[in-house]
Design an enzyme around this catalytic site. Structure first.
Site, PDB file in Angstrom:
ATOM      1  N   GLY A 157       8.627  -4.614 -31.589  1.00  0.00           N
ATOM      2  CA  GLY A 157       7.342  -5.302 -31.538  1.00  0.00           C
ATOM      3  C   GLY A 157       6.849  -5.166 -30.115  1.00  0.00           C
ATOM      4  O   GLY A 157       6.957  -4.102 -29.521  1.00  0.00           O
ATOM      5  N   GLU A 158       6.355  -6.238 -29.559  1.00  0.00           N
ATOM      6  CA  GLU A 158       5.904  -6.221 -28.171  1.00  0.00           C
ATOM      7  C   GLU A 158       6.734  -7.250 -27.415  1.00  0.00           C
ATOM      8  O   GLU A 158       6.668  -8.440 -27.691  1.00  0.00           O
ATOM      9  CB  GLU A 158       4.408  -6.569 -28.122  1.00  0.00           C
ATOM     10  CG  GLU A 158       3.642  -5.782 -27.075  1.00  0.00           C
ATOM     11  CD  GLU A 158       4.100  -6.086 -25.654  1.00  0.00           C
ATOM     12  OE1 GLU A 158       4.506  -5.152 -24.948  1.00  0.00           O
ATOM     13  OE2 GLU A 158       4.084  -7.263 -25.273  1.00  0.00           O
ATOM     14  N   CYS A 191      14.410  -1.610 -29.826  1.00  0.00           N
ATOM     15  CA  CYS A 191      13.191  -1.371 -29.063  1.00  0.00           C
ATOM     16  C   CYS A 191      12.835  -2.600 -28.213  1.00  0.00           C
ATOM     17  O   CYS A 191      13.485  -2.845 -27.206  1.00  0.00           O
ATOM     18  CB  CYS A 191      12.053  -0.960 -30.001  1.00  0.00           C
ATOM     19  SG  CYS A 191      10.658  -0.189 -29.149  1.00  0.00           S
ATOM     20  N   ILE A 241       9.119   4.465 -30.786  1.00  0.00           N
ATOM     21  CA  ILE A 241       7.720   4.030 -30.723  1.00  0.00           C
ATOM     22  C   ILE A 241       7.529   3.240 -29.430  1.00  0.00           C
ATOM     23  O   ILE A 241       8.047   2.126 -29.305  1.00  0.00           O
ATOM     24  CB  ILE A 241       7.346   3.153 -31.940  1.00  0.00           C
ATOM     25  CG1 ILE A 241       7.633   3.883 -33.254  1.00  0.00           C
ATOM     26  CG2 ILE A 241       5.886   2.713 -31.852  1.00  0.00           C
ATOM     27  CD1 ILE A 241       7.506   3.007 -34.486  1.00  0.00           C
ATOM     28  N   ARG A 242       6.796   3.806 -28.473  1.00  0.00           N
ATOM     29  CA  ARG A 242       6.640   3.157 -27.154  1.00  0.00           C
ATOM     30  C   ARG A 242       8.003   2.644 -26.684  1.00  0.00           C
ATOM     31  O   ARG A 242       8.129   1.518 -26.197  1.00  0.00           O
ATOM     32  CB  ARG A 242       5.635   1.999 -27.235  1.00  0.00           C
ATOM     33  CG  ARG A 242       4.210   2.439 -27.451  1.00  0.00           C
ATOM     34  CD  ARG A 242       3.274   1.262 -27.634  1.00  0.00           C
ATOM     35  NE  ARG A 242       3.299   0.385 -26.471  1.00  0.00           N
ATOM     36  CZ  ARG A 242       3.086  -0.928 -26.516  1.00  0.00           C
ATOM     37  NH1 ARG A 242       2.842  -1.522 -27.654  1.00  0.00           N
ATOM     38  NH2 ARG A 242       3.109  -1.647 -25.426  1.00  0.00           N
ATOM     39  N   HIS A 297      14.235   2.734 -33.600  1.00  0.00           N
ATOM     40  CA  HIS A 297      14.146   1.905 -34.806  1.00  0.00           C
ATOM     41  C   HIS A 297      14.884   2.589 -35.955  1.00  0.00           C
ATOM     42  O   HIS A 297      14.299   3.416 -36.655  1.00  0.00           O
ATOM     43  CB  HIS A 297      12.679   1.752 -35.235  1.00  0.00           C
ATOM     44  CG  HIS A 297      11.812   1.011 -34.280  1.00  0.00           C
ATOM     45  ND1 HIS A 297      11.589  -0.336 -34.367  1.00  0.00           N
ATOM     46  CD2 HIS A 297      11.093   1.447 -33.226  1.00  0.00           C
ATOM     47  CE1 HIS A 297      10.766  -0.701 -33.407  1.00  0.00           C
ATOM     48  NE2 HIS A 297      10.447   0.357 -32.694  1.00  0.00           N
ATOM     49  N   GLU A 314      15.693   1.020 -38.626  1.00  0.00           N
ATOM     50  CA  GLU A 314      15.267   0.320 -39.847  1.00  0.00           C
ATOM     51  C   GLU A 314      14.078   1.002 -40.522  1.00  0.00           C
ATOM     52  O   GLU A 314      13.755   0.691 -41.665  1.00  0.00           O
ATOM     53  CB  GLU A 314      14.937  -1.149 -39.539  1.00  0.00           C
ATOM     54  CG  GLU A 314      13.633  -1.395 -38.798  1.00  0.00           C
ATOM     55  CD  GLU A 314      13.695  -1.117 -37.302  1.00  0.00           C
ATOM     56  OE1 GLU A 314      12.673  -1.315 -36.628  1.00  0.00           O
ATOM     57  OE2 GLU A 314      14.765  -0.697 -36.800  1.00  0.00           O
TER      58      GLU A 314
END
Length: 198
Positions: A50-51, A82, A140-141, A176, A178
């Site tokens: 997430g962030e 992440c 992802i980022r 990730h 998942e």
């Protein structure tokens, strides 16, 4: 503990549903966790992507920061992906204003190290402790781990950078798993929870 551990997914922000599905596929009872009383009922916890700044702020808002730190410090098995990896770091190289971590792994991490959202990619990653060939990782980022202390074990590297680490009952990946349908990393974590006997 019963043969089927109860594992929570911190459900403040991020890809919670995908982790719940992956944990269930790895023979755990999976449930979302948002409040301290829900945290008290699980044997282990996943902190999703997430962030990381948002998760940090929401954890404080929901009164979760200290209960999480206490459980992690007491040895509760925890797995961060992440943003979750960032949350488990003892130090962030470039924290956003007011960003706090939970700690648990003696590592220094760099946020968004692999680039922006449009530079996201998938890659096969060989992870120590996961049999059956490379794990398909979605980046992802994604952060990477700049360095680890003596008590942390590097489980995987990609492109010359550390992307999976374990320290005791704490596990973290930059990527990730998942999102791929490959549940072997989650199975490794479920085994860690079982072995902890909590």
């Amino acid at each position: 503990m019963s043969a089927t551990p109860v594992i929570g997914v911190l459900a403040l922000q991020g890809d919670v549903r995908e982790h719940l599905i992956a944990l269930a596929a790895a023979d755990a009872v999976a449930r979302p966790v948002r409040r301290p009383e829900e945290l008290a009922e699980v044997d282990g916890l996943v902190i999703p992507g997430g962030e990381s700044t948002t998760i940090s702020k929401l954890a404080a808002l929901f009164g979760m920061t200290e209960p999480l730190r206490e459980r992690i410090a007491a040895g509760m098995p925890v797995y961060g992906t992440c943003a979750g990896l960032i949350m488990l770091a003892d130090k962030i190289l470039d924290p956003r204003s007011g960003q706090e971590t939970l700690g648990g792994i003696d590592m220094i991490v760099r946020r968004n190290a692999f680039g922006r959202q449009n530079e996201s990619f998938e890659a096969g990653v060989d992870v120590t402790g996961v049999d059956g060939g490379p794990v398909e990782g979605v980046f992802i980022r994604a952060p990477w781990v700049e360095s680890v202390g003596a008590s942390a074990e590097v489980l995987a590297e990609y492109g010359g950078h550390i992307v999976a680490v374990r320290q005791g009952n704490a596990l973290a990946t930059s990527f990730h798993p998942e999102l791929t349908g490959d549940h072997r990393v989650h199975a490794l974590f479920v085994d860690m929870v079982r072995a902890s006997g909590r």
